[in-house]
Design a protein around this motif. Structure first.
Motif, PDB file in Angstrom:
ATOM      1  N   UNK A 152     -13.174  20.575 -27.461  1.00  0.00           N
ATOM      2  CA  UNK A 152     -11.851  20.316 -28.027  1.00  0.00           C
ATOM      3  C   UNK A 152     -11.413  18.877 -27.793  1.00  0.00           C
ATOM      4  N   UNK A 153     -11.592  18.392 -26.564  1.00  0.00           N
ATOM      5  CA  UNK A 153     -11.173  17.028 -26.241  1.00  0.00           C
ATOM      6  C   UNK A 153     -12.012  16.010 -27.004  1.00  0.00           C
ATOM      7  N   UNK A 154     -13.324  16.232 -27.096  1.00  0.00           N
ATOM      8  CA  UNK A 154     -14.197  15.304 -27.818  1.00  0.00           C
ATOM      9  C   UNK A 154     -13.817  15.220 -29.300  1.00  0.00           C
ATOM     10  N   UNK A 155     -13.376  16.350 -29.882  1.00  0.00           N
ATOM     11  CA  UNK A 155     -13.040  16.371 -31.298  1.00  0.00           C
ATOM     12  C   UNK A 155     -11.682  15.752 -31.591  1.00  0.00           C
ATOM     13  N   UNK A 156     -10.816  15.651 -30.585  1.00  0.00           N
ATOM     14  CA  UNK A 156      -9.442  15.215 -30.831  1.00  0.00           C
ATOM     15  C   UNK A 156      -9.101  13.842 -30.265  1.00  0.00           C
ATOM     16  N   UNK A 157      -9.953  13.278 -29.423  1.00  0.00           N
ATOM     17  CA  UNK A 157      -9.679  11.945 -28.865  1.00  0.00           C
ATOM     18  C   UNK A 157     -10.831  11.022 -29.241  1.00  0.00           C
ATOM     19  N   UNK A 158     -10.546  10.054 -30.102  1.00  0.00           N
ATOM     20  CA  UNK A 158     -11.594   9.185 -30.634  1.00  0.00           C
ATOM     21  C   UNK A 158     -12.078   8.141 -29.639  1.00  0.00           C
ATOM     22  N   UNK A 159     -11.282   7.835 -28.636  1.00  0.00           N
ATOM     23  CA  UNK A 159     -11.656   6.760 -27.704  1.00  0.00           C
ATOM     24  C   UNK A 159     -12.628   7.223 -26.618  1.00  0.00           C
ATOM     25  N   UNK A 160     -13.030   8.490 -26.669  1.00  0.00           N
ATOM     26  CA  UNK A 160     -13.911   9.045 -25.638  1.00  0.00           C
ATOM     27  C   UNK A 160     -15.313   9.237 -26.203  1.00  0.00           C
ATOM     28  N   UNK A 161     -16.305   8.729 -25.470  1.00  0.00           N
ATOM     29  CA  UNK A 161     -17.702   8.949 -25.837  1.00  0.00           C
ATOM     30  C   UNK A 161     -18.212  10.276 -25.293  1.00  0.00           C
ATOM     31  N   UNK A 162     -17.824  10.601 -24.074  1.00  0.00           N
ATOM     32  CA  UNK A 162     -18.291  11.839 -23.424  1.00  0.00           C
ATOM     33  C   UNK A 162     -17.284  12.235 -22.356  1.00  0.00           C
ATOM     34  N   UNK A 163     -17.146  13.542 -22.117  1.00  0.00           N
ATOM     35  CA  UNK A 163     -16.297  14.017 -21.027  1.00  0.00           C
ATOM     36  C   UNK A 163     -16.976  15.208 -20.365  1.00  0.00           C
ATOM     37  N   UNK A 164     -17.033  15.180 -19.041  1.00  0.00           N
ATOM     38  CA  UNK A 164     -17.579  16.300 -18.281  1.00  0.00           C
ATOM     39  C   UNK A 164     -16.449  17.109 -17.676  1.00  0.00           C
ATOM     40  N   UNK A 165     -16.509  18.434 -17.836  1.00  0.00           N
ATOM     41  CA  UNK A 165     -15.458  19.322 -17.348  1.00  0.00           C
ATOM     42  C   UNK A 165     -16.083  20.299 -16.358  1.00  0.00           C
ATOM     43  N   UNK A 166     -15.477  20.418 -15.170  1.00  0.00           N
ATOM     44  CA  UNK A 166     -16.049  21.255 -14.108  1.00  0.00           C
ATOM     45  C   UNK A 166     -14.939  21.838 -13.241  1.00  0.00           C
ATOM     46  N   UNK A 167     -15.103  23.119 -12.909  1.00  0.00           N
ATOM     47  CA  UNK A 167     -14.179  23.770 -11.968  1.00  0.00           C
ATOM     48  C   UNK A 167     -14.718  23.618 -10.551  1.00  0.00           C
ATOM     49  N   UNK A 168     -13.847  23.221  -9.630  1.00  0.00           N
ATOM     50  CA  UNK A 168     -14.163  23.234  -8.202  1.00  0.00           C
ATOM     51  C   UNK A 168     -13.016  23.934  -7.505  1.00  0.00           C
ATOM     52  N   UNK A 169     -13.197  25.219  -7.281  1.00  0.00           N
ATOM     53  CA  UNK A 169     -12.109  26.009  -6.702  1.00  0.00           C
ATOM     54  C   UNK A 169     -10.949  26.104  -7.666  1.00  0.00           C
ATOM     55  N   UNK A 170      -9.773  25.652  -7.235  1.00  0.00           N
ATOM     56  CA  UNK A 170      -8.580  25.712  -8.085  1.00  0.00           C
ATOM     57  C   UNK A 170      -8.295  24.372  -8.759  1.00  0.00           C
ATOM     58  N   UNK A 171      -9.261  23.454  -8.730  1.00  0.00           N
ATOM     59  CA  UNK A 171      -9.082  22.128  -9.326  1.00  0.00           C
ATOM     60  C   UNK A 171     -10.022  21.957 -10.507  1.00  0.00           C
ATOM     61  N   UNK A 172      -9.477  21.435 -11.612  1.00  0.00           N
ATOM     62  CA  UNK A 172     -10.281  21.124 -12.787  1.00  0.00           C
ATOM     63  C   UNK A 172     -10.551  19.621 -12.796  1.00  0.00           C
ATOM     64  N   UNK A 173     -11.834  19.249 -12.775  1.00  0.00           N
ATOM     65  CA  UNK A 173     -12.223  17.847 -12.775  1.00  0.00           C
ATOM     66  C   UNK A 173     -12.715  17.458 -14.169  1.00  0.00           C
ATOM     67  N   UNK A 174     -12.167  16.361 -14.686  1.00  0.00           N
ATOM     68  CA  UNK A 174     -12.570  15.826 -15.985  1.00  0.00           C
ATOM     69  C   UNK A 174     -13.071  14.392 -15.784  1.00  0.00           C
ATOM     70  N   UNK A 175     -14.360  14.177 -16.002  1.00  0.00           N
ATOM     71  CA  UNK A 175     -14.960  12.848 -15.883  1.00  0.00           C
ATOM     72  C   UNK A 175     -15.097  12.261 -17.274  1.00  0.00           C
ATOM     73  N   UNK A 176     -14.378  11.159 -17.542  1.00  0.00           N
ATOM     74  CA  UNK A 176     -14.299  10.577 -18.875  1.00  0.00           C
ATOM     75  C   UNK A 176     -15.184   9.342 -18.970  1.00  0.00           C
ATOM     76  N   UNK A 177     -15.883   9.227 -20.094  1.00  0.00           N
ATOM     77  CA  UNK A 177     -16.610   7.997 -20.427  1.00  0.00           C
ATOM     78  C   UNK A 177     -16.011   7.474 -21.727  1.00  0.00           C
ATOM     79  N   UNK A 178     -15.362   6.308 -21.641  1.00  0.00           N
ATOM     80  CA  UNK A 178     -14.696   5.744 -22.814  1.00  0.00           C
ATOM     81  C   UNK A 178     -15.664   4.942 -23.670  1.00  0.00           C
ATOM     82  N   UNK A 179     -15.305   4.835 -24.955  1.00  0.00           N
ATOM     83  CA  UNK A 179     -16.076   3.986 -25.846  1.00  0.00           C
ATOM     84  C   UNK A 179     -15.859   2.529 -25.458  1.00  0.00           C
ATOM     85  N   UNK A 180     -16.913   1.764 -25.481  1.00  0.00           N
ATOM     86  CA  UNK A 180     -16.795   0.352 -25.144  1.00  0.00           C
ATOM     87  C   UNK A 180     -16.272  -0.421 -26.346  1.00  0.00           C
TER      88      UNK A 180
END
Length: 395
Positions: A152-180
């Motif tokens: 969903x995020x990749x389809x709706x935000x053009x400035x992002x090349x890749x995003x990693x989404x991971x659950x760690x307990x009760x925290x959601x981690x989103x690692x973003x790689x922006x377009x250069x």
């Protein structure tokens, strides 16, 4: 006992039997299929043993002609525990409510971490997460899966090349790689502007430097457009040439479109089954067997449950079968030709810079071969053809 846990759950009694007909009573119990274990003599006319709670009535019936008496010494098992707990129902209810609250709190979203992007990108990601229901306080087992969030995020935000989404307990981690994005910096080193490809100049704006070509001139790759040398002969000065030189360039594209294509399409019908998986056991608790599909695509979504810092061996599994059918698409010659022209134009747009415009197009060749339409296109494009070339001392 081979299965002590089964005995504990079903409930058992430790009893004392007193009387002269002990052997006769034991034989009668055996004949009636009453299971007795851990038999111990206490005296000539007394013994203790264990029986199941469900067999107590049958033992009493068997004792009627034996002249023996029965005394219950000890009660064990789940039925007695439940009865004792009912007397202290307030404590039990409080304990159950406490466990439920801790369970819910352990499966909530308490924090969302977005890293790797600037403040603007982080805000856009958080806004997109909020739109799909991923926010602080939401239950983890009702929010989309990490794969769905990522898509969903990749389809709706053009400035992002890749995003990693991971659950760690009760925290959601989103690692973003922006377009250069290319840095628009003004060069202060001496340079010329030269043509990067063959073109006919349509527009010129020279901010600094000396133009050596004019509009309508035909240029070739590497040809000097704007010189970094300014001034009269003998009084020249070297500057970084800057400006915008637009030219008409030419592209060719060849596309082949089959006139008959077979593919699968979803009909919109689906069938869902929900499971609770405990280790290797799978327990369905909601399902729909009315819809049976001959051709389908299967999708499996899993969600784990947590209690404090532990991941429970309980998994919620949702299986969706989506019906699909074979669709045959047939083009006429004109429809296939039009589709080929659209495909060729879209392919060219992906190759061109963002500021380039397609000025015109022409069909160079078209043919029908083996049930396919082949179209060769020619395009006129207006784009910036100037690129910097450093001036080396001594030129």
């Amino acid at each position: 006992m081979k299965n002590e846990w089964m005995y504990r759950l079903s409930g058992n009694l430790r009893i004392r039997i007193v009387g002269k007909g002990l052997e006769r009573l034991l034989n009668e119990c055996t004949r009636r299929g009453i299971y007795i274990w851990d038999v111990r003599r206490e005296g000539e006319h007394s013994l203790t043993c264990y029986i199941f709670l469900r067999d107590l009535r049958h033992v009493r019936i068997a004792m009627r002609k034996s002249g023996c008496k029965l005394y219950i010494l000890e009660r064990k098992g789940a039925p007695f525990w439940v009865k004792a707990s009912w007397k202290n129902s307030g404590i039990v209810v409080g304990l159950v409510v406490f466990i439920c609250i801790v369970f819910l709190l352990s499966n909530m979203v308490w924090r969302i971490e977005v890293t790797g992007g600037n403040a603007e990108t982080e805000h856009a990601v958080r806004q997109q997460l909020k739109k799909i229901g991923v926010e602080r306080g939401a239950l983890q087992f009702v929010v989309p899966t990490p794969e769905s969030i990522q898509k969903t995020i990749m389809n709706n935000i053009d400035t992002i090349t890749w995003i990693g989404v991971e659950w760690r307990g009760t925290t959601l981690y989103c690692q973003v790689v922006e377009k250069k994005q290319p840095k628009q910096t003004e060069s202060h080193t001496p340079q010329h502007l030269v043509a990067k490809k063959k073109a006919v100049i349509t527009y010129m704006f020279v901010e600094q430097g000396q133009a050596v070509v004019e509009v309508h001139d035909h240029v070739v790759p590497g040809q000097l457009l704007v010189s970094g040398f300014i001034g009269k002969e003998g009084q020249t000065e070297i500057v970084p040439a800057r400006g915008q030189i637009l030219g008409e360039t030419w592209y060719k594209s060849t596309v082949v479109v089959p006139m008959k294509t077979t593919f699968y399409m979803f009909t919109g019908k689906k069938r869902e089954t929900h499971y609770l998986r405990l280790w290797s056991w799978k327990i369905p608790f909601f399902w729909n067997d009315k819809e049976q599909f001959s051709q389908f695509e299967k999708q499996v979504d899993e969600k784990t449950f947590r209690f404090l810092t532990w991941t429970l061996p309980v998994i919620y599994e949702k299986v969706v079968w989506r019906e699909k059918e074979v669709v045959v698409r047939e083009y006429s010659y004109d429809e296939a030709k039009l589709a080929a022209k659209q495909i060729a134009r879209e392919q060219l747009k992906r190759k061109l810079p963002a500021d380039a415009t397609i000025q015109g197009e022409k069909v160079l060749h078209e043919a029908k071969e083996n049930g396919k339409v082949k179209v060769e296109m020619h395009y006129q494009v207006i784009e910036n053809i100037a690129i910097p070339q450093p001036i080396i001392q001594g030129d």
